[in-house]
Design an enzyme around this catalytic site. Structure first.
Site, short mmCIF file in Angstrom:
data_model
loop_
_atom_site.label_atom_id
_atom_site.label_comp_id
_atom_site.label_asym_id
_atom_site.label_seq_id
_atom_site.Cartn_x
_atom_site.Cartn_y
_atom_site.Cartn_z
N ASP A 139 -3.02 5.01 -3.14
CA ASP A 139 -1.71 5.30 -3.70
C ASP A 139 -1.54 6.82 -3.76
O ASP A 139 -2.50 7.56 -3.55
CB ASP A 139 -1.63 4.72 -5.12
CG ASP A 139 -2.11 3.28 -5.17
OD1 ASP A 139 -1.49 2.43 -4.53
OD2 ASP A 139 -3.13 3.02 -5.84
N ASP A 168 1.49 2.04 -0.41
CA ASP A 168 1.14 1.13 -1.51
C ASP A 168 1.88 1.62 -2.76
O ASP A 168 3.10 1.69 -2.76
CB ASP A 168 -0.38 1.07 -1.66
CG ASP A 168 -0.84 -0.11 -2.49
OD1 ASP A 168 0.02 -0.76 -3.12
OD2 ASP A 168 -2.05 -0.39 -2.54
N ASP A 172 -0.81 3.95 -9.55
CA ASP A 172 -1.30 2.65 -9.99
C ASP A 172 -2.44 2.85 -10.99
O ASP A 172 -3.32 3.69 -10.78
CB ASP A 172 -1.78 1.81 -8.81
CG ASP A 172 -0.61 1.22 -8.00
OD1 ASP A 172 0.57 1.54 -8.31
OD2 ASP A 172 -0.88 0.44 -7.07
N ARG A 225 8.50 -2.45 -9.55
CA ARG A 225 7.35 -1.94 -10.31
C ARG A 225 7.69 -0.64 -11.03
O ARG A 225 7.15 0.42 -10.75
CB ARG A 225 6.12 -1.75 -9.41
CG ARG A 225 5.69 -3.06 -8.75
CD ARG A 225 4.40 -2.92 -7.97
NE ARG A 225 4.08 -4.16 -7.28
CZ ARG A 225 3.10 -4.32 -6.42
NH1 ARG A 225 2.30 -3.30 -6.13
NH2 ARG A 225 2.87 -5.48 -5.84
#
Ligand SMILES: *[C@@H]1O[C@H](CO)[C@@H](O)[C@H](O)[C@H]1NC(C)=O
Ligand SMILES: *[C@@H]1O[C@H](CO)[C@@H](O)[C@H](O)[C@H]1NC(C)=O
Ligand SMILES: *[C@@H]1O[C@H](CO)[C@@H](O)[C@H](O)[C@H]1NC(C)=O
Ligand SMILES: *[C@@H]1O[C@H](CO)[C@@H](O)[C@H](O)[C@H]1NC(C)=O
Ligand SMILES: *[C@@H]1O[C@H](CO)[C@@H](O)[C@H](O)[C@H]1NC(C)=O
Ligand SMILES: *[C@@H]1O[C@H](CO)[C@@H](O)[C@H](O)[C@H]1NC(C)=O
Ligand SMILES: *[C@@H]1O[C@H](CO)[C@@H](O)[C@H](O)[C@H]1NC(C)=O
Ligand SMILES: *[C@@H]1O[C@H](CO)[C@@H](O)[C@H](O)[C@H]1NC(C)=O
Ligand SMILES: *[C@@H]1O[C@H](CO)[C@@H](O)[C@H](O)[C@H]1NC(C)=O
Length: 331
Positions: A139, A168, A172, A225
């Site tokens: 990420d 991605d 995260d 997200r």
């Protein structure tokens, strides 16, 4: 102990209404003066002993991938402040050691280079622009099995390319990480923006951890997200969301507190989808853009957050956050 104050926005900010750019909705803003040794001042990163990064350590300026990689090498966990000058291009994933502050000079950061915090403690990223990290390199920033992380006044983006798995995440937070604050950061033009808890089957490691504060962030043109949270505890406040399909997604028993945010053209501002068990949300004082919070009602409340914080009030969020989020610091 607990004080949630609603402060008056500085009159200087209220009057700073320069013409927004068409794609960024960001007003021209005075740079903010900061120091390279600042410690985390808000959210969960202030807990568990606080987050000081490299404060008190050596200060090194880097402008190449080799210099940067050496400055954050795993064999040296002594506190160090790493100042990034210019955009470091490449295709790489760089693992960073504990007790580091990574600070960008204006317009500095990484393109194609992903950062990895794995099994480390006490890390700060400020004033960094991170772009276009392909999924092969993780990420933009991956935080795994790490504690006390503060990301502040940064910008993370890629592009809404046709293959939504080419990139991605932008940031995260997974594998039992804890005490993380992401503040004053602009996320934009991305599919799968920020994931907290990577798998429905990772409860053993994640339950009781994954405490993350998202404060004063600007999310634009991100598909989903914003964040997605499994198992953890997330406090999301003073944030502006524009053009998203799904923003907050609470799953697998996660508890989220969502306060003083504005959602414009967001199909699902607060929801619970895509997992075998639902998560929970408490929502106070948001402008949901005519939509509803459709997640089950949760028990994370103002009283159960363990730090002080300041709400702008939804009516003030657009003006303040669109102009303040992102890498506007000068050192
Ligand atoms: C939202 O999407 C519209 C339509 O594509 C675009 O014109 C606008 O600039 C976008 N807003 C932001 C803040 O990017
Ligand atoms: C870390 O390893 C590099 C070589 O990989 C070496 O040059 C450096 O001196 C080492 N640093 C410490 C603190 O051991
Ligand atoms: C760096 O951080 C770790 C974890 O916080 C700590 O235990 C360690 O003492 C620090 N290392 C140095 C050399 O200060
Ligand atoms: C990285 O690429 C950008 C253009 O995308 C360029 O402006 C910058 O100077 C490059 N950085 C280095 C260190 O070459
Ligand atoms: C990132 O990728 C997008 C689309 O692939 C491209 O338009 C943009 O220039 C890239 N950014 C940088 C800094 O290279
Ligand atoms: C709303 O956001 C979607 C992306 O989620 C975008 O395609 C659309 O153009 C936006 N609409 C407006 C009116 O900005
Ligand atoms: C909230 O509910 C969860 C179960 O979903 C429970 O584990 C937790 O202790 C509760 N927290 C509070 C503050 O009541
Ligand atoms: C919160 O603010 C109050 C009033 O300023 C103060 O007494 C208290 O110690 C603060 N709590 C924390 C956890 O900082
Ligand atoms: C919005 O900001 C103004 C000051 O500019 C303040 O008086 C007002 O209370 C704020 N609104 C909320 C809901 O906090």
């Amino acid at each position: 102990m607990k004080l949630t104050s609603v402060v008056a926005v500085l009159s200087a900010l209220a009057s700073a209404t320069a013409t927004p750019t068409p794609t960024r909705e960001r007003a021209a803003t005075e740079p903010h003066k900061a120091t390279v040794s600042d410690k985390a001042t808000l959210g969960y990163a202030t807990q568990n002993g606080g987050t000081s990064g490299g404060a008190g350590g050596t200060v090194t300026t880097v402008s190449t991938l080799a210099q940067f990689t050496a400055a954050v090498a795993l064999n040296n966990t002594a506190p160090a402040i790493v100042v990034v000058q210019g955009i470091i291009n490449g295709t790489a994933k760089v693992r960073v050691s504990s007790n580091k502050t990574i600070i960008g000079l204006p317009g500095s950061g990484f393109n194609g280079v992903g950062l990895l915090f794995l099994k480390q403690k006490n890390l700060i990223i400020r004033n960094i622009v991170s772009s276009n990290v392909s999924a092969s390199y993780g990420d933009g920033l991956t935080i795994q099995e790490s504690t006390n992380v503060w990301v502040d006044h940064s910008e993370f983006h890629s592009a809404l390319v046709s293959n939504k798995n080419y990139y991605d995440g932008l940031i995260d937070v997974t594998h039992g990480s804890d005490f993380v604050t992401i503040s004053h950061t602009h996320f934009h033009d991305h599919w799968k923006t920020s994931l907290v808890g990577h798998s429905d089957s990772n409860g053993a490691q994640d339950k009781g951890h994954l405490r993350v504060t998202y404060a004063n962030n600007y999310w634009s043109n991100c598909n989903s997200r914003g964040p997605s949270v499994r198992f953890g505890t997330a406090h999301i406040y003073n944030s502006l969301y524009v053009n998203m399909s799904s923003a907050v997604n609470t799953r697998m028993g996660a508890q989220v507190l969502v306060e003083s945010n504005v959602f414009k053209n967001v199909t699902s501002p607060i929801t619970s989808v895509d997992s075998t068990q639902v998560g929970y949300a408490t929502a106070n004082g948001n402008d949901l853009g005519g939509k509803r919070n459709v997640a089950p009602y949760g028990n994370l409340t103002v009283a159960s957050v363990s730090y002080n914080y300041t709400l702008l009030g939804a009516e003030n969020v657009t003006a303040v956050v669109a102009s303040e989020a992102g890498p506007i610091l000068v050192f």
